[in-house]
Design a protein around this motif. Sequence first.
Motif, PDB file in Angstrom:
ATOM      1  N   VAL A 193       0.876  -1.180   0.000  1.00 50.43           N
ATOM      2  CA  VAL A 193       0.000   0.000   0.000  1.00 50.43           C
ATOM      3  C   VAL A 193       0.905   1.220   0.000  1.00 50.43           C
ATOM      4  CG1 VAL A 193      -1.860   1.215   1.163  1.00 50.43           C
ATOM      5  CG2 VAL A 193      -1.753  -1.275   1.286  1.00 50.43           C
ATOM      6  N   HIS A 194       0.826   2.004  -1.081  1.00 46.03           N
ATOM      7  CA  HIS A 194       1.787   3.090  -1.281  1.00 46.03           C
ATOM      8  C   HIS A 194       1.072   4.401  -1.575  1.00 46.03           C
ATOM      9  CE1 HIS A 194       5.619   4.920  -2.631  1.00 46.03           C
ATOM     10  NE2 HIS A 194       6.182   3.910  -1.994  1.00 46.03           N
ATOM     11  N   ASP A 195       1.802   5.491  -1.388  1.00 50.66           N
ATOM     12  CA  ASP A 195       1.275   6.828  -1.625  1.00 50.66           C
ATOM     13  C   ASP A 195       0.947   7.016  -3.107  1.00 50.66           C
ATOM     14  OD1 ASP A 195       0.561   9.439  -1.492  1.00 50.66           O
ATOM     15  OD2 ASP A 195       2.589  10.219  -1.229  1.00 50.66           O
ATOM     16  N   LYS A 196      -0.258   7.503  -3.384  1.00 47.69           N
ATOM     17  CA  LYS A 196      -0.711   7.678  -4.764  1.00 47.69           C
ATOM     18  C   LYS A 196       0.155   8.656  -5.542  1.00 47.69           C
ATOM     19  CE  LYS A 196      -5.065   8.337  -7.264  1.00 47.69           C
ATOM     20  NZ  LYS A 196      -6.514   8.668  -7.109  1.00 47.69           N
ATOM     21  N   ASP A 197       0.716   9.635  -4.847  1.00 46.85           N
ATOM     22  CA  ASP A 197       1.520  10.657  -5.519  1.00 46.85           C
ATOM     23  C   ASP A 197       2.992  10.282  -5.601  1.00 46.85           C
ATOM     24  OD1 ASP A 197      -0.738  12.247  -5.804  1.00 46.85           O
ATOM     25  OD2 ASP A 197      -0.457  13.169  -3.832  1.00 46.85           O
ATOM     26  N   ASN A 198       3.322   9.057  -5.243  1.00 45.74           N
ATOM     27  CA  ASN A 198       4.734   8.648  -5.218  1.00 45.74           C
ATOM     28  C   ASN A 198       4.845   7.226  -5.763  1.00 45.74           C
ATOM     29  OD1 ASN A 198       7.459   8.541  -4.714  1.00 45.74           O
ATOM     30  ND2 ASN A 198       7.246   8.267  -2.498  1.00 45.74           N
ATOM     31  N   LYS A 199       4.600   7.093  -7.075  1.00 44.68           N
ATOM     32  CA  LYS A 199       4.563   5.778  -7.706  1.00 44.68           C
ATOM     33  C   LYS A 199       5.925   5.082  -7.591  1.00 44.68           C
ATOM     34  CE  LYS A 199       0.324   5.907  -9.338  1.00 44.68           C
ATOM     35  NZ  LYS A 199      -0.044   5.925 -10.746  1.00 44.68           N
ATOM     36  N   ILE A 200       5.894   3.759  -7.442  1.00 44.77           N
ATOM     37  CA  ILE A 200       7.119   2.973  -7.395  1.00 44.77           C
ATOM     38  C   ILE A 200       7.180   2.087  -8.633  1.00 44.77           C
ATOM     39  CG2 ILE A 200       7.449   2.959  -4.890  1.00 44.77           C
ATOM     40  CD1 ILE A 200       6.014   0.330  -4.733  1.00 44.77           C
ATOM     41  N   ASN A 201       8.351   2.033  -9.265  1.00 42.51           N
ATOM     42  CA  ASN A 201       8.487   1.282 -10.517  1.00 42.51           C
ATOM     43  C   ASN A 201       9.649   0.296 -10.481  1.00 42.51           C
ATOM     44  OD1 ASN A 201      10.631   3.019 -10.606  1.00 42.51           O
ATOM     45  ND2 ASN A 201       9.779   4.322 -12.228  1.00 42.51           N
ATOM     46  N   VAL A 257       9.625  -2.472  -8.246  1.00 38.98           N
ATOM     47  CA  VAL A 257       9.208  -3.595  -7.414  1.00 38.98           C
ATOM     48  C   VAL A 257       9.827  -4.907  -7.883  1.00 38.98           C
ATOM     49  CG1 VAL A 257       7.230  -4.981  -6.696  1.00 38.98           C
ATOM     50  CG2 VAL A 257       7.047  -2.494  -6.764  1.00 38.98           C
ATOM     51  N   GLU A 258       9.791  -5.153  -9.200  1.00 43.21           N
ATOM     52  CA  GLU A 258      10.320  -6.415  -9.713  1.00 43.21           C
ATOM     53  C   GLU A 258      11.814  -6.537  -9.463  1.00 43.21           C
ATOM     54  OE1 GLU A 258       9.244  -6.882 -13.753  1.00 43.21           O
ATOM     55  OE2 GLU A 258       7.085  -7.005 -13.355  1.00 43.21           O
ATOM     56  N   GLU A 259      12.536  -5.414  -9.549  1.00 40.05           N
ATOM     57  CA  GLU A 259      13.980  -5.463  -9.303  1.00 40.05           C
ATOM     58  C   GLU A 259      14.291  -5.827  -7.852  1.00 40.05           C
ATOM     59  OE1 GLU A 259      14.246  -1.414 -11.467  1.00 40.05           O
ATOM     60  OE2 GLU A 259      16.299  -2.175 -11.340  1.00 40.05           O
ATOM     61  N   ILE A 260      13.432  -5.378  -6.947  1.00 37.09           N
ATOM     62  CA  ILE A 260      13.660  -5.646  -5.527  1.00 37.09           C
ATOM     63  C   ILE A 260      13.265  -7.078  -5.175  1.00 37.09           C
ATOM     64  CG2 ILE A 260      12.933  -5.040  -3.186  1.00 37.09           C
ATOM     65  CD1 ILE A 260      12.574  -2.177  -4.181  1.00 37.09           C
ATOM     66  N   PHE A 261      12.106  -7.510  -5.639  1.00 39.32           N
ATOM     67  CA  PHE A 261      11.553  -8.785  -5.201  1.00 39.32           C
ATOM     68  C   PHE A 261      11.862  -9.945  -6.136  1.00 39.32           C
ATOM     69  CE2 PHE A 261       8.934  -5.601  -3.111  1.00 39.32           C
ATOM     70  CZ  PHE A 261       8.832  -6.100  -1.828  1.00 39.32           C
ATOM     71  N   GLY A 262      12.168  -9.638  -7.387  1.00 39.11           N
ATOM     72  CA  GLY A 262      12.431 -10.712  -8.332  1.00 39.11           C
ATOM     73  C   GLY A 262      11.186 -11.544  -8.583  1.00 39.11           C
ATOM     74  N   ASP A 263      11.381 -12.842  -8.855  1.00 42.22           N
ATOM     75  CA  ASP A 263      10.268 -13.732  -9.151  1.00 42.22           C
ATOM     76  C   ASP A 263       9.839 -14.558  -7.940  1.00 42.22           C
ATOM     77  OD1 ASP A 263      10.245 -12.931 -11.836  1.00 42.22           O
ATOM     78  OD2 ASP A 263      11.835 -14.373 -12.344  1.00 42.22           O
ATOM     79  N   ASN A 264      10.315 -14.180  -6.771  1.00 42.74           N
ATOM     80  CA  ASN A 264      10.067 -15.007  -5.587  1.00 42.74           C
ATOM     81  C   ASN A 264       8.722 -14.739  -4.918  1.00 42.74           C
ATOM     82  OD1 ASN A 264      12.645 -16.293  -5.662  1.00 42.74           O
ATOM     83  ND2 ASN A 264      13.545 -14.397  -4.893  1.00 42.74           N
ATOM     84  N   PHE A 265       8.047 -13.660  -5.327  1.00 43.11           N
ATOM     85  CA  PHE A 265       6.798 -13.289  -4.674  1.00 43.11           C
ATOM     86  C   PHE A 265       5.748 -12.924  -5.708  1.00 43.11           C
ATOM     87  CE2 PHE A 265      10.258 -12.157  -1.850  1.00 43.11           C
ATOM     88  CZ  PHE A 265       9.870 -12.705  -0.642  1.00 43.11           C
ATOM     89  N   ASN A 266       4.479 -13.064  -5.316  1.00 44.95           N
ATOM     90  CA  ASN A 266       3.364 -12.510  -6.090  1.00 44.95           C
ATOM     91  C   ASN A 266       3.053 -11.137  -5.507  1.00 44.95           C
ATOM     92  OD1 ASN A 266       3.024 -14.942  -7.600  1.00 44.95           O
ATOM     93  ND2 ASN A 266       1.924 -15.829  -5.849  1.00 44.95           N
ATOM     94  N   ILE A 267       3.228 -10.101  -6.314  1.00 40.73           N
ATOM     95  CA  ILE A 267       3.154  -8.729  -5.806  1.00 40.73           C
ATOM     96  C   ILE A 267       1.955  -8.001  -6.382  1.00 40.73           C
ATOM     97  CG2 ILE A 267       4.369  -6.526  -5.571  1.00 40.73           C
ATOM     98  CD1 ILE A 267       5.852  -8.766  -4.250  1.00 40.73           C
ATOM     99  N   LYS A 268       1.241  -7.273  -5.524  1.00 35.49           N
ATOM    100  CA  LYS A 268       0.242  -6.306  -5.957  1.00 35.49           C
ATOM    101  C   LYS A 268       0.503  -4.992  -5.235  1.00 35.49           C
ATOM    102  CE  LYS A 268      -3.754  -8.939  -7.529  1.00 35.49           C
ATOM    103  NZ  LYS A 268      -5.227  -9.080  -7.425  1.00 35.49           N
ATOM    104  N   VAL A 269       0.347  -3.878  -5.941  1.00 36.28           N
ATOM    105  CA  VAL A 269       0.539  -2.559  -5.349  1.00 36.28           C
ATOM    106  C   VAL A 269      -0.797  -1.818  -5.366  1.00 36.28           C
ATOM    107  CG1 VAL A 269       1.816  -0.390  -5.418  1.00 36.28           C
ATOM    108  CG2 VAL A 269       2.927  -2.508  -6.159  1.00 36.28           C
ATOM    109  N   ILE A 270      -1.201  -1.300  -4.206  1.00 37.88           N
ATOM    110  CA  ILE A 270      -2.397  -0.470  -4.090  1.00 37.88           C
ATOM    111  C   ILE A 270      -1.954   0.959  -3.820  1.00 37.88           C
ATOM    112  CG2 ILE A 270      -4.504  -0.020  -2.773  1.00 37.88           C
ATOM    113  CD1 ILE A 270      -4.578  -2.970  -2.070  1.00 37.88           C
ATOM    114  N   TYR A 271      -2.379   1.886  -4.674  1.00 34.45           N
ATOM    115  CA  TYR A 271      -2.013   3.296  -4.487  1.00 34.45           C
ATOM    116  C   TYR A 271      -3.188   4.043  -3.856  1.00 34.45           C
ATOM    117  CZ  TYR A 271       2.047   2.481  -7.439  1.00 34.45           C
ATOM    118  OH  TYR A 271       3.228   2.016  -7.941  1.00 34.45           O
ATOM    119  N   MET A 272      -2.881   4.785  -2.794  1.00 33.55           N
ATOM    120  CA  MET A 272      -3.913   5.550  -2.103  1.00 33.55           C
ATOM    121  C   MET A 272      -3.339   6.862  -1.606  1.00 33.55           C
ATOM    122  SD  MET A 272      -6.215   3.027   0.223  1.00 33.55           S
ATOM    123  CE  MET A 272      -7.365   4.388   0.475  1.00 33.55           C
ATOM    124  N   LYS A 273      -4.213   7.840  -1.469  1.00 33.20           N
ATOM    125  CA  LYS A 273      -3.832   9.078  -0.783  1.00 33.20           C
ATOM    126  C   LYS A 273      -3.613   8.756   0.695  1.00 33.20           C
ATOM    127  CE  LYS A 273      -4.144  12.643  -3.728  1.00 33.20           C
ATOM    128  NZ  LYS A 273      -3.065  13.647  -3.909  1.00 33.20           N
TER     129      LYS A 273
END
Length: 387
Positions: A280-288, A290-306
């Motif tokens: 759960v991340h700040d809507k005004d601060n997108k992260i791009n 994620v895959e570089e950090i986590f690799g293929d070891n996890f199933n990742i979803k990102v929710i953006y919110m104010k």
Amino acid sequence: CVKSILEKTEYPLNLIEFVIINNGSESGVPEKFFRKLQKKVNIKILEYKEKFNYSLINNLGFSKSSGDIVVFLNDDTKLLDGSWIAQIQRLLCKKDVGVVGCKLLYGNGRVQHNGCVVGGQNFAQHAGLGLKAQDPGYMGLMNASREVLAVTGACMALRRDVFSHINGFDENLEIAFNDILLCIRSKEHGYRNIVISNPLFVHYESISRGLDLTSDKINTYRSELEYIKEKSQYYKLSDPYYNDNLSFSQLYQLSFPPRRKKIWRHGEYDKKNKKNIIIVHDKDNKINYVEEIFGDNFNIKVIYMKTCNIKNDDLIKISKGIVKYDTDYVLLYSYEFLDLSYILGNFCKILFFSNLSINDDRLFFDLSGHTYNIVEGNFEMYVSSEN
């Protein structure tokens, strides 16, 4: 309060010691009334002119008392049951009993307190609130004297040696939660806390001090709420006397999302399958990255919110998504989402992070000061040397 005790108590009055502390009472202590009583019973009147501090005042009263059993009793109470001392004594004569409380009623006869459920957004709630005096409630619990984690300080009894053993009330808690923390300490020292199901007193709640609705009182409440959450990490998620399948927002109703750890997330299944992570991340601060950090070891979803002005409905919506996704870890960018941890309880691991960076070894931290690394598809927990 005192008159009702003197009129109804079925116990030798010469064996009762009253320690009354006057803390800025506008009407003052009725001196003539007590002067007459001092000829019949043992009464001490102490003046306390400093800023109100419930814990300090009661610790002071304890230090001036001498009884083997000490009852802390609010002045906005009125005795209902003359056998109250005998009922308390019957329990406190058992060496493993720490704190004893009782059912309290409002002036209209409805239940004000019948033990406390600890956990959730407001940390502690009164069980049975608003029920009729003899309403059995959930599974008949409201008419059963039973073990609980905590009781209210409006009517609370302990043996002298127990109060000393657990170091009395924490004077950092001036107004709220001091009684809850005392009961938690009692539990941690191996004692049992019990609430008596009989209504012993009427409690005209907050008549003496007024409600905590001013800005100063609200700010004090908030700071004390954070203090007790920090002091009692475990109990904010799981009261041992309240089932994890039950809700904190509607007591004794089924919780959704469930607060229990998923039973299938154990053993071989847990080892073989990828972990599901929601960020759960700040809507005004997108992260791009994620895959570089986590690799293929996890199933990742990102929710953006104010991250400002988050409403409880937003948290419920997120928590339902977390359950639907069968989430193992939730990573939160802002402490604005802190209440998610109280809604979800033990359902999944909730971590807070200050920075997501490929070069940062210590990526995440939780509320107990632990930090985490990502190693081979799992979170390896270690305690940061900085903590």
